[in-house]
Motif scaffolding. Structure first.
Motif, mmCIF file in Angstrom:
data_model
loop_
_atom_site.group_PDB
_atom_site.id
_atom_site.type_symbol
_atom_site.label_atom_id
_atom_site.label_comp_id
_atom_site.label_asym_id
_atom_site.label_seq_id
_atom_site.Cartn_x
_atom_site.Cartn_y
_atom_site.Cartn_z
ATOM 1 N N ALA A 1 -6.000 -8.028 -0.470
ATOM 2 C CA ALA A 1 -7.216 -8.374 -1.418
ATOM 3 C C ALA A 1 -8.451 -7.482 -1.103
ATOM 4 C CB ALA A 1 -7.440 -9.955 -1.251
ATOM 5 N N ASP A 2 -8.313 -7.291 0.308
ATOM 6 C CA ASP A 2 -9.709 -6.569 0.998
ATOM 7 C C ASP A 2 -9.634 -4.974 0.369
ATOM 8 O OD1 ASP A 2 -10.493 -9.056 2.147
ATOM 9 O OD2 ASP A 2 -9.093 -8.423 3.852
ATOM 10 N N VAL A 3 -8.458 -4.649 0.310
ATOM 11 C CA VAL A 3 -8.384 -3.196 -0.311
ATOM 12 C C VAL A 3 -7.733 -2.993 -1.550
ATOM 13 C CG1 VAL A 3 -7.929 -2.488 2.187
ATOM 14 C CG2 VAL A 3 -6.112 -2.885 0.918
ATOM 15 N N PHE A 4 -8.086 -4.068 -2.320
ATOM 16 C CA PHE A 4 -7.606 -4.066 -3.832
ATOM 17 C C PHE A 4 -7.973 -2.699 -4.407
ATOM 18 C CE2 PHE A 4 -7.675 -5.364 -8.214
ATOM 19 C CZ PHE A 4 -6.254 -5.909 -8.437
ATOM 20 N N SER A 5 -9.428 -2.497 -4.302
ATOM 21 C CA SER A 5 -9.794 -1.137 -4.960
ATOM 22 C C SER A 5 -8.914 0.226 -4.439
ATOM 23 C CB SER A 5 -11.270 -0.872 -4.856
ATOM 24 O OG SER A 5 -11.625 -0.659 -3.488
ATOM 25 N N MET B 1 0.918 -1.104 0.014
ATOM 26 C CA MET B 1 -0.048 0.089 0.059
ATOM 27 C C MET B 1 0.893 1.265 -0.067
ATOM 28 S SD MET B 1 -3.381 -0.378 0.023
ATOM 29 C CE MET B 1 -3.910 1.149 0.307
ATOM 30 N N LEU B 2 2.052 1.220 0.700
ATOM 31 C CA LEU B 2 2.814 2.451 0.717
ATOM 32 C C LEU B 2 3.495 2.729 -0.696
ATOM 33 C CD1 LEU B 2 4.576 1.932 4.368
ATOM 34 C CD2 LEU B 2 2.989 3.785 3.565
ATOM 35 N N PHE C 1 -6.886 12.749 -5.521
ATOM 36 C CA PHE C 1 -5.871 12.836 -4.530
ATOM 37 C C PHE C 1 -5.461 11.549 -3.735
ATOM 38 C CE2 PHE C 1 -8.257 16.731 -4.446
ATOM 39 C CZ PHE C 1 -6.981 17.783 -4.923
ATOM 40 N N PRO C 2 -4.195 11.087 -3.984
ATOM 41 C CA PRO C 2 -3.826 9.885 -3.199
ATOM 42 C C PRO C 2 -4.115 9.561 -1.843
ATOM 43 C CG PRO C 2 -1.745 10.894 -4.624
ATOM 44 C CD PRO C 2 -2.806 11.844 -4.346
ATOM 45 N N SER C 3 -4.318 10.615 -0.826
ATOM 46 C CA SER C 3 -4.639 10.642 0.510
ATOM 47 C C SER C 3 -6.020 9.722 0.666
ATOM 48 C CB SER C 3 -4.556 11.872 1.032
ATOM 49 O OG SER C 3 -5.609 12.840 0.471
ATOM 50 N N THR C 4 -6.762 10.110 -0.069
ATOM 51 C CA THR C 4 -8.224 9.425 0.062
ATOM 52 C C THR C 4 -7.852 8.033 0.128
ATOM 53 O OG1 THR C 4 -9.237 11.278 -0.900
ATOM 54 C CG2 THR C 4 -10.617 9.360 -0.924
ATOM 55 N N SER C 5 -7.512 7.377 -1.052
ATOM 56 C CA SER C 5 -7.237 5.812 -1.246
ATOM 57 C C SER C 5 -6.309 5.332 -0.099
ATOM 58 C CB SER C 5 -6.823 5.507 -2.441
ATOM 59 O OG SER C 5 -8.098 5.969 -3.443
ATOM 60 N N ALA C 6 -5.024 5.918 0.088
ATOM 61 C CA ALA C 6 -4.233 5.542 1.002
ATOM 62 C C ALA C 6 -4.658 5.405 2.328
ATOM 63 C CB ALA C 6 -2.976 6.598 0.983
ATOM 64 N N ILE C 7 -5.267 6.603 2.879
ATOM 65 C CA ILE C 7 -5.813 6.503 4.445
ATOM 66 C C ILE C 7 -6.698 5.485 4.587
ATOM 67 C CG2 ILE C 7 -6.755 7.723 6.077
ATOM 68 C CD1 ILE C 7 -5.594 10.453 5.064
ATOM 69 N N ASP C 8 -7.620 5.290 3.489
ATOM 70 C CA ASP C 8 -8.523 4.233 4.000
ATOM 71 C C ASP C 8 -8.235 2.663 3.803
ATOM 72 O OD1 ASP C 8 -11.375 3.012 3.756
ATOM 73 O OD2 ASP C 8 -10.895 2.558 1.833
ATOM 74 N N GLY C 9 -7.135 2.631 2.693
ATOM 75 C CA GLY C 9 -6.362 1.405 2.585
ATOM 76 C C GLY C 9 -5.444 1.187 3.934
ATOM 77 N N LEU C 10 -4.747 2.124 4.195
ATOM 78 C CA LEU C 10 -3.607 1.992 5.195
ATOM 79 C C LEU C 10 -4.449 1.743 6.542
ATOM 80 C CD1 LEU C 10 -0.917 4.437 4.024
ATOM 81 C CD2 LEU C 10 -0.608 1.922 4.228
ATOM 82 N N VAL C 11 -5.490 2.320 6.812
ATOM 83 C CA VAL C 11 -6.111 1.842 8.184
ATOM 84 C C VAL C 11 -6.614 0.740 8.342
ATOM 85 C CG1 VAL C 11 -8.447 2.867 9.631
ATOM 86 C CG2 VAL C 11 -6.623 4.695 8.776
ATOM 87 N N ARG C 12 -7.238 0.197 7.036
ATOM 88 C CA ARG C 12 -7.577 -1.058 7.295
ATOM 89 C C ARG C 12 -6.827 -2.143 7.221
ATOM 90 N NH1 ARG C 12 -11.615 -0.768 1.875
ATOM 91 N NH2 ARG C 12 -11.773 -2.919 2.419
#
Length: 177
Positions: free
Chosen positions: A139-143, A59-60, A119-130
């Motif tokens: 696979a759970d944060v694939f989108s 993710m990073l 903006f990258p922060s929207t997807s990154a924060i959601d995915g990184l927190v999850r």
């Protein structure tokens, strides 16, 4: 090279090589801080943290690259690099609220929520927190992961094109002077 030679130095190296080189440099500079913030400190302070370090790294990588390429793209259109820093500082708080962590996603107007995905922060924060706090797999944060790679590619291409255009304009201005 940019400090000493301006856009001309980037042009001589080639726009793609310059953008990719800066992106890799940003990646190597940001990864240790990200590992400290997301892996080491949560364990030091006893917070829950994932054992899926590979998924966290996956993710990073696109997040850091997309932020780097976005910054490089924006900086080609500004005369002073400090202006880009001020611009992104001013945008940081509204972007934080659009992510949906500090403000419920359901309360965000759909048009604003959709626009926030550029903006990258929207997807990154959601995915990184999850991944980091909820132990989700990649696979759970694939989108989110796919969206980050899409942004990295899109901003990378835009940065290369903008660098090429800025270098060509500087060459024309230099010959005219």
């Amino acid at each position: 090279a940019f400090e000493q030679g301006g856009q001309g130095a980037r042009r001589r190296r080639g726009a793609a090589a310059a953008v990719l080189g800066q992106g890799l440099a940003h990646l190597l500079l940001a990864l240790p801080g990200a590992v400290l913030f997301l892996v080491v400190l949560p364990r030091v302070y006893g917070f829950s943290a994932t054992m899926r370090l590979g998924d966290l790294l996956a993710m990073l990588l696109p997040f850091i690259l997309s932020v780097s390429f976005l910054g490089q793209f924006v900086s080609t259109w500004l005369r002073r690099r400090e202006t880009a820093v001020l611009l992104f500082i001013a945008l940081s708080l509204p972007l934080f609220f659009l992510v949906g962590v500090a403000w419920p996603v359901e309360a965000i107007p759909p048009l604003l929520r959709t626009a926030s995905f550029i903006f990258p922060s929207t997807s990154a924060i959601d995915g990184l927190v999850r991944v980091n706090q909820m132990d989700a797999a990649l696979a759970d944060v694939f989108s989110d992961w796919g969206r980050l790679w899409g942004l990295a590619i899109a901003y990378g291409v835009l940065a290369v094109v903008a660098t090429h255009i800025a270098g060509r304009e500087e060459a024309i201005d230099g010959r005219a002077a």
